[in-house]
Design a protein around this motif. Structure first.
Motif, PDB file in Angstrom:
ATOM      1  N   GLY A 285       0.811  -1.209   0.000  1.00  0.00           N
ATOM      2  CA  GLY A 285       0.000   0.000   0.000  1.00  0.00           C
ATOM      3  C   GLY A 285       0.844   1.259   0.000  1.00  0.00           C
ATOM      4  O   GLY A 285       2.038   1.233  -0.305  1.00  0.00           O
ATOM      5  N   THR A 286       0.213   2.359   0.361  1.00  0.00           N
ATOM      6  CA  THR A 286       0.867   3.666   0.364  1.00  0.00           C
ATOM      7  C   THR A 286       1.516   3.930   1.711  1.00  0.00           C
ATOM      8  O   THR A 286       0.852   3.861   2.745  1.00  0.00           O
ATOM      9  N   TYR A 287       2.802   4.243   1.691  1.00  0.00           N
ATOM     10  CA  TYR A 287       3.536   4.616   2.897  1.00  0.00           C
ATOM     11  C   TYR A 287       3.685   6.134   2.911  1.00  0.00           C
ATOM     12  O   TYR A 287       3.948   6.749   1.880  1.00  0.00           O
ATOM     13  N   HIS A 288       3.535   6.715   4.087  1.00  0.00           N
ATOM     14  CA  HIS A 288       3.646   8.162   4.268  1.00  0.00           C
ATOM     15  C   HIS A 288       4.879   8.471   5.105  1.00  0.00           C
ATOM     16  O   HIS A 288       5.035   7.926   6.198  1.00  0.00           O
ATOM     17  N   VAL A 289       5.726   9.340   4.593  1.00  0.00           N
ATOM     18  CA  VAL A 289       6.938   9.768   5.291  1.00  0.00           C
ATOM     19  C   VAL A 289       6.760  11.231   5.649  1.00  0.00           C
ATOM     20  O   VAL A 289       6.463  12.056   4.784  1.00  0.00           O
ATOM     21  N   THR A 290       6.926  11.550   6.935  1.00  0.00           N
ATOM     22  CA  THR A 290       6.818  12.926   7.413  1.00  0.00           C
ATOM     23  C   THR A 290       8.106  13.271   8.135  1.00  0.00           C
ATOM     24  O   THR A 290       8.552  12.512   8.999  1.00  0.00           O
ATOM     25  N   TRP A 291       8.709  14.394   7.764  1.00  0.00           N
ATOM     26  CA  TRP A 291       9.988  14.777   8.366  1.00  0.00           C
ATOM     27  C   TRP A 291       9.973  16.218   8.839  1.00  0.00           C
ATOM     28  O   TRP A 291       9.196  17.037   8.357  1.00  0.00           O
ATOM     29  N   HIS A 292      10.839  16.462   9.824  1.00  0.00           N
ATOM     30  CA  HIS A 292      11.045  17.801  10.378  1.00  0.00           C
ATOM     31  C   HIS A 292      12.522  17.891  10.734  1.00  0.00           C
ATOM     32  O   HIS A 292      13.034  17.011  11.431  1.00  0.00           O
ATOM     33  N   VAL A 293      13.214  18.906  10.234  1.00  0.00           N
ATOM     34  CA  VAL A 293      14.646  19.052  10.535  1.00  0.00           C
ATOM     35  C   VAL A 293      14.988  20.476  10.929  1.00  0.00           C
ATOM     36  O   VAL A 293      14.342  21.434  10.511  1.00  0.00           O
ATOM     37  N   LEU A 294      16.007  20.567  11.764  1.00  0.00           N
ATOM     38  CA  LEU A 294      16.639  21.840  12.087  1.00  0.00           C
ATOM     39  C   LEU A 294      18.003  21.797  11.430  1.00  0.00           C
ATOM     40  O   LEU A 294      18.792  20.888  11.696  1.00  0.00           O
ATOM     41  N   SER A 295      18.271  22.739  10.550  1.00  0.00           N
ATOM     42  CA  SER A 295      19.551  22.747   9.855  1.00  0.00           C
ATOM     43  C   SER A 295      20.601  23.459  10.696  1.00  0.00           C
ATOM     44  O   SER A 295      20.286  24.138  11.670  1.00  0.00           O
ATOM     45  N   VAL A 296      21.855  23.299  10.319  1.00  0.00           N
ATOM     46  CA  VAL A 296      22.945  23.931  11.057  1.00  0.00           C
ATOM     47  C   VAL A 296      22.876  25.453  10.995  1.00  0.00           C
ATOM     48  O   VAL A 296      23.504  26.117  11.803  1.00  0.00           O
ATOM     49  N   ASP A 297      22.084  26.004  10.083  1.00  0.00           N
ATOM     50  CA  ASP A 297      21.910  27.459  10.045  1.00  0.00           C
ATOM     51  C   ASP A 297      20.772  27.908  10.968  1.00  0.00           C
ATOM     52  O   ASP A 297      20.371  29.058  10.940  1.00  0.00           O
ATOM     53  N   THR A 298      20.244  26.986  11.782  1.00  0.00           N
ATOM     54  CA  THR A 298      19.197  27.192  12.795  1.00  0.00           C
ATOM     55  C   THR A 298      17.808  27.449  12.223  1.00  0.00           C
ATOM     56  O   THR A 298      16.938  27.920  12.933  1.00  0.00           O
ATOM     57  N   HIS A 299      17.563  27.086  10.993  1.00  0.00           N
ATOM     58  CA  HIS A 299      16.233  27.210  10.403  1.00  0.00           C
ATOM     59  C   HIS A 299      15.586  25.832  10.332  1.00  0.00           C
ATOM     60  O   HIS A 299      16.257  24.841  10.049  1.00  0.00           O
ATOM     61  N   THR A 300      14.284  25.771  10.568  1.00  0.00           N
ATOM     62  CA  THR A 300      13.575  24.501  10.480  1.00  0.00           C
ATOM     63  C   THR A 300      12.840  24.396   9.150  1.00  0.00           C
ATOM     64  O   THR A 300      12.387  25.400   8.590  1.00  0.00           O
TER      65      THR A 300
END
Length: 118
Positions: free
Chosen positions: A92-107
């Protein structure tokens, strides 16, 4: 003299602001690929970003077609890469959800799907 200085600074400021926005960690590519179809459930999902990410403030979740989490809950990091192991979740359909904070401090965050099965 002061008026000339302000006029010459404005284009410089707009250039700096534009350059800063492109420094965020955006999703570059993933495996399985975004929107791709794979024959069997993968053992892991790996995401590559356009900038290094801060592991303490970054995460990814993967759910199957029934909405059940199939990730192990603990991503691994390597510079601009984030991977997470998966348990089998069927077809079936898999859902990937991501959230990151980069080294420049922006999400940044986002999501995508891929298909499992014929």
């Amino acid at each position: 003299m002061r008026r000339l200085s302000l006029i010459s600074i404005i284009p410089l400021l707009s250039l700096l602001a534009t350059g800063e926005a492109t420094a965020h960690a955006f999703l570059d590519h993933a495996e399985p690929r975004v929107g791709n179809r794979v024959a069997s459930p993968p053992r892991e999902v790996t995401l590559w970003f356009t900038q290094k990410v801060e592991p303490a403030f970054s995460n990814v979740t993967v759910t199957n077609a029934a909405g059940q989490r199939v990730d192990t809950g603990k991503p691994r990091f390597g510079g601009s890469q984030m991977s997470i192991s998966l348990r089998s979740g069927g077809a079936g359909t898999y859902h990937v959800t991501w959230h990151v904070l980069s080294v420049d401090t922006h999400t940044t965050d986002g999501n995508f799907t891929f298909q499992v099965g014929q």
